[in-house]
Design an enzyme around this catalytic site. Structure first.
Site, short mmCIF file in Angstrom:
data_model
loop_
_atom_site.label_atom_id
_atom_site.label_comp_id
_atom_site.label_asym_id
_atom_site.label_seq_id
_atom_site.Cartn_x
_atom_site.Cartn_y
_atom_site.Cartn_z
NE ARG A 66 -4.23 -1.43 0.03
CZ ARG A 66 -4.31 -2.50 -0.75
NH1 ARG A 66 -3.26 -2.83 -1.51
NH2 ARG A 66 -5.39 -3.25 -0.78
CD GLU B 152 -2.78 2.97 -5.96
OE1 GLU B 152 -3.48 2.01 -6.32
OE2 GLU B 152 -1.57 2.86 -5.65
CG HIS C 130 -2.57 -1.02 -7.48
ND1 HIS C 130 -3.12 -0.33 -6.43
CD2 HIS C 130 -2.52 -2.32 -7.06
CE1 HIS C 130 -3.40 -1.15 -5.43
NE2 HIS C 130 -3.03 -2.36 -5.79
#
Length: 311
Positions: A229, A258, A276
């Site tokens: 994270r 993000e 991601h």
């Protein structure tokens, strides 16, 4: 027999997941959640704030997130509202470990700079000191959070000749350690981590875990990788450390805020960034979608959820 009515995001999904939604559910795709919807299929893009939860129709009883993480859901507000929240654990281990290894290799071998040189036609030919990086064979890998993903990365790292060290809330059994060296504290792990890979959850205890003080405890020229994270890293501190060379390079698949990441990362040549992609294989995203639908189907049939969020 009527099919359970659910709301799903208007986003692309694997064909098998879409086919199951069409076959088993009465699905409302995109837009506001209408009355009569019993379950929500959401993604990390869907922020269930207390205000968003309060605005849901009374008919909604279950939320299934298409993810393992659930920090986009206000769990206390969901519990107060009586919602069942579920996630999709145990299906993205291998894919995320692959990305972690990719980031280790890309950061250590200056892949971003090399690719840019080829794409921008600035490569003028081989020379002995061009884009010199760092070999990972023989290096010490520190893993913060030795769960399934951490263990899968350790297996890959051993194949590359790395020595594995780890810090975890509890020490693993010898069979799970597989020779990895346990550190009871983060302060013990950091000074020997030539490469540090983060695999801890996002909690109040791990917020900005890697701050200026802890980055300074790493060996000078260490490599930092984060597939967990974005909030585990203090952006200001990492960017400063990348500028001084305390951190030689970073491989980052996750960011605070993000997709609105700190823009300074975009201009740093010693950062290898990804959007991601940890679970982004067709096999894993299909399994995640099916697991989310399994949770919805169970709850809406009056059964216990298969993967409830209990935090």
């Amino acid at each position: 027999m009527s099919r359970p009515r659910i709301h799903v995001p208007d986003l692309p999904m694997p064909d098998a997941v879409l086919a199951r939604i069409a076959a088993e559910f009465d699905a409302v795709r995109g837009g506001p959640v209408p009355d009569g919807v019993a379950g929500l299929l959401i993604t990390p893009r869907d922020k269930l704030t207390p205000e968003a939860i309060a605005a849901l129709p009374a008919s909604v009883t279950v939320v299934a997130t298409f993810s393992v993480g659930y920090d986009h859901i206000n769990i206390p507000a969901a519990k107060a509202r009586g919602l069942i929240v579920t996630n999709t654990p145990d299906v993205l281990t291998e894919a995320t470990a692959d990305i972690a290894l990719l980031l280790i290799l890309a950061a250590s071998r200056r892949a971003r700079e090399g690719e840019a040189m080829v794409r921008e036609d600035t490569w003028v030919g081989w020379n002995p000191m061009q884009l010199i990086g760092w070999q990972i064979t023989g290096k010490r890998l520190g893993i913060v959070g030795m769960g399934r993903i951490g263990q899968a990365l350790a297996q890959r790292a051993r194949a590359c000749g790395m020595q594995v060290h780890y810090h975890n809330r509890t020490r693993l059994a010898p069979a799970e350690e597989a020779g990895a060296i346990y550190h009871a504290t983060l302060e013990s792990l950091l000074p020997i981590s030539d490469v540090l890979s983060l695999h801890a959850p996002a909690t109040t205890a791990t917020d900005r875990l890697m701050n200026a003080d802890r980055l300074a405890q790493l060996p000078h020229g260490a490599i930092l990788v984060n597939t967990a994270r974005g909030t585990l890293v203090d952006d200001d501190a990492l960017i400063a450390a990348l500028g001084t060379g305390q951190i030689a390079a970073a491989g980052l698949d996750v960011f605070t805020g993000e997709p609105a990441i700190d823009p300074r990362y975009r201009s740093l040549p010693n950062v290898f960034p990804l959007p991601h992609l940890g679970s982004a294989t067709i096999e894993t995203r299909t399994a995640m979608g099916m697991r989310a639908l399994d949770n919805l189907a169970a709850v809406l049939a009056g059964k216990a959820p298969l993967h409830p969020v209990t935090a």
